[in-house]
Motif scaffolding. Sequence first.
Motif, PDB file in Angstrom:
ATOM      1  N   PHE A 255     -13.115  -0.204  13.905  1.00 38.15           N
ATOM      2  CA  PHE A 255     -12.241  -0.513  15.038  1.00 38.15           C
ATOM      3  C   PHE A 255     -12.336   0.559  16.116  1.00 38.15           C
ATOM      4  O   PHE A 255     -12.689   1.713  15.850  1.00 38.15           O
ATOM      5  CB  PHE A 255     -10.794  -0.632  14.560  1.00 38.15           C
ATOM      6  CG  PHE A 255     -10.595  -1.751  13.576  1.00 38.15           C
ATOM      7  CD1 PHE A 255     -10.587  -1.501  12.212  1.00 38.15           C
ATOM      8  CD2 PHE A 255     -10.437  -3.058  14.015  1.00 38.15           C
ATOM      9  CE1 PHE A 255     -10.417  -2.527  11.303  1.00 38.15           C
ATOM     10  CE2 PHE A 255     -10.262  -4.095  13.107  1.00 38.15           C
ATOM     11  CZ  PHE A 255     -10.262  -3.826  11.752  1.00 38.15           C
TER      12      PHE A 255
ATOM     13  N   HIS B  22      -2.454  -3.850   8.743  1.00 35.45           N
ATOM     14  CA  HIS B  22      -3.625  -4.309   9.511  1.00 35.45           C
ATOM     15  C   HIS B  22      -3.477  -3.954  10.991  1.00 35.45           C
ATOM     16  O   HIS B  22      -3.651  -4.815  11.869  1.00 35.45           O
ATOM     17  CB  HIS B  22      -3.832  -5.814   9.329  1.00 35.45           C
ATOM     18  CG  HIS B  22      -4.468  -6.166   8.030  1.00 35.45           C
ATOM     19  ND1 HIS B  22      -5.030  -7.406   7.773  1.00 35.45           N
ATOM     20  CD2 HIS B  22      -4.629  -5.450   6.898  1.00 35.45           C
ATOM     21  CE1 HIS B  22      -5.498  -7.422   6.532  1.00 35.45           C
ATOM     22  NE2 HIS B  22      -5.254  -6.257   5.974  1.00 35.45           N
ATOM     23  N   THR B  23      -3.158  -2.711  11.226  1.00 34.98           N
ATOM     24  CA  THR B  23      -3.015  -2.255  12.596  1.00 34.98           C
ATOM     25  C   THR B  23      -3.925  -1.065  12.884  1.00 34.98           C
ATOM     26  O   THR B  23      -4.301  -0.316  11.972  1.00 34.98           O
ATOM     27  CB  THR B  23      -1.567  -1.839  12.902  1.00 34.98           C
ATOM     28  OG1 THR B  23      -1.154  -0.830  11.968  1.00 34.98           O
ATOM     29  CG2 THR B  23      -0.629  -3.023  12.832  1.00 34.98           C
ATOM     30  N   VAL B  24      -4.253  -0.911  14.153  1.00 35.99           N
ATOM     31  CA  VAL B  24      -5.041   0.214  14.645  1.00 35.99           C
ATOM     32  C   VAL B  24      -4.276   0.803  15.826  1.00 35.99           C
ATOM     33  O   VAL B  24      -4.060   0.110  16.827  1.00 35.99           O
ATOM     34  CB  VAL B  24      -6.432  -0.231  15.121  1.00 35.99           C
ATOM     35  CG1 VAL B  24      -7.263   0.986  15.535  1.00 35.99           C
ATOM     36  CG2 VAL B  24      -7.146  -1.019  14.038  1.00 35.99           C
TER      37      VAL B  24
ATOM     38  N   PHE C 218      -9.940  -7.046   6.858  1.00 38.45           N
ATOM     39  CA  PHE C 218      -9.785  -5.786   7.601  1.00 38.45           C
ATOM     40  C   PHE C 218     -10.846  -4.763   7.212  1.00 38.45           C
ATOM     41  O   PHE C 218     -11.385  -4.062   8.070  1.00 38.45           O
ATOM     42  CB  PHE C 218      -8.379  -5.243   7.318  1.00 38.45           C
ATOM     43  CG  PHE C 218      -7.957  -4.094   8.180  1.00 38.45           C
ATOM     44  CD1 PHE C 218      -7.997  -2.793   7.709  1.00 38.45           C
ATOM     45  CD2 PHE C 218      -7.480  -4.313   9.475  1.00 38.45           C
ATOM     46  CE1 PHE C 218      -7.583  -1.732   8.500  1.00 38.45           C
ATOM     47  CE2 PHE C 218      -7.062  -3.268  10.275  1.00 38.45           C
ATOM     48  CZ  PHE C 218      -7.120  -1.974   9.787  1.00 38.45           C
TER      49      PHE C 218
ATOM     50  N   GLY D  78      -9.824   4.847   7.852  1.00 35.17           N
ATOM     51  CA  GLY D  78      -9.451   6.064   8.557  1.00 35.17           C
ATOM     52  C   GLY D  78     -10.292   7.275   8.232  1.00 35.17           C
ATOM     53  O   GLY D  78     -10.038   8.362   8.741  1.00 35.17           O
TER      54      GLY D  78
ATOM     55  N   CYS E 202      -8.516  -3.207  22.623  1.00 28.18           N
ATOM     56  CA  CYS E 202      -8.786  -3.023  21.204  1.00 28.18           C
ATOM     57  C   CYS E 202     -10.085  -3.751  20.857  1.00 28.18           C
ATOM     58  O   CYS E 202     -10.353  -4.843  21.388  1.00 28.18           O
ATOM     59  CB  CYS E 202      -7.621  -3.591  20.390  1.00 28.18           C
ATOM     60  SG  CYS E 202      -7.753  -3.338  18.628  1.00 28.18           S
TER      61      CYS E 202
ATOM     62  N   TRP F  95     -12.253   1.456   8.835  1.00 28.82           N
ATOM     63  CA  TRP F  95     -11.062   0.712   8.437  1.00 28.82           C
ATOM     64  C   TRP F  95     -10.110   1.557   7.589  1.00 28.82           C
ATOM     65  O   TRP F  95      -8.889   1.377   7.654  1.00 28.82           O
ATOM     66  CB  TRP F  95     -11.468  -0.542   7.646  1.00 28.82           C
ATOM     67  CG  TRP F  95     -12.060  -0.246   6.296  1.00 28.82           C
ATOM     68  CD1 TRP F  95     -13.372  -0.020   5.994  1.00 28.82           C
ATOM     69  CD2 TRP F  95     -11.355  -0.114   5.057  1.00 28.82           C
ATOM     70  NE1 TRP F  95     -13.530   0.243   4.675  1.00 28.82           N
ATOM     71  CE2 TRP F  95     -12.314   0.181   4.058  1.00 28.82           C
ATOM     72  CE3 TRP F  95     -10.018  -0.220   4.700  1.00 28.82           C
ATOM     73  CZ2 TRP F  95     -11.967   0.366   2.724  1.00 28.82           C
ATOM     74  CZ3 TRP F  95      -9.666  -0.043   3.362  1.00 28.82           C
ATOM     75  CH2 TRP F  95     -10.639   0.257   2.402  1.00 28.82           C
TER      76      TRP F  95
ATOM     77  N   SER G 154      -5.711   5.836  14.568  1.00 29.60           N
ATOM     78  CA  SER G 154      -5.366   5.725  13.151  1.00 29.60           C
ATOM     79  C   SER G 154      -5.304   4.257  12.741  1.00 29.60           C
ATOM     80  O   SER G 154      -5.202   3.369  13.593  1.00 29.60           O
ATOM     81  CB  SER G 154      -4.018   6.396  12.875  1.00 29.60           C
ATOM     82  OG  SER G 154      -2.988   5.753  13.611  1.00 29.60           O
ATOM     83  N   THR G 155      -5.407   4.007  11.456  1.00 31.43           N
ATOM     84  CA  THR G 155      -5.292   2.642  10.931  1.00 31.43           C
ATOM     85  C   THR G 155      -4.201   2.591   9.865  1.00 31.43           C
ATOM     86  O   THR G 155      -3.888   3.599   9.228  1.00 31.43           O
ATOM     87  CB  THR G 155      -6.596   2.150  10.292  1.00 31.43           C
ATOM     88  OG1 THR G 155      -6.946   3.024   9.202  1.00 31.43           O
ATOM     89  CG2 THR G 155      -7.738   2.107  11.285  1.00 31.43           C
TER      90      THR G 155
END
Length: 120
Positions: A33, A76-78, A28, A54, A95, A52, A70-71
């Motif tokens: 992203f 492991h999310t965006v 990540f 933020g 994404c 990654w 936001s991350t």
Amino acid sequence: VQLQASGGGLVQDGGSLRLSCTFSGATFSNYIFGWFRQAPGLEREFVASISWNGANTLYKDSVKGRFTISTDFYKHTVDLQMSSLKPEDTAVYYCHGDLISSEIAIYDYWGRGTLVTVSS
């Protein structure tokens, strides 16, 4: 590498929606992203991006103050929180992840889109 987007739907003018993108299959912290969108008949356009951790974010002018990217490193999310939505925000949202090496994007990945429809 997989980017799995979710959260799209139908919302009224002025409403809110939260999109989420789950990242898997790679490290990540090697990625920047972003979210892009494509409205019918138009080219895909940049919406927002984030490092990654933020620490750094960038937004399309027309979404500044309404959208927040936001991350979550542990999940492991965006996410893309969208508020004060307008009919012109209607699009398929994608994404995106840029693999970074020595501060250069060397490869990118796209997730499947999720449709956001804002009714007037």
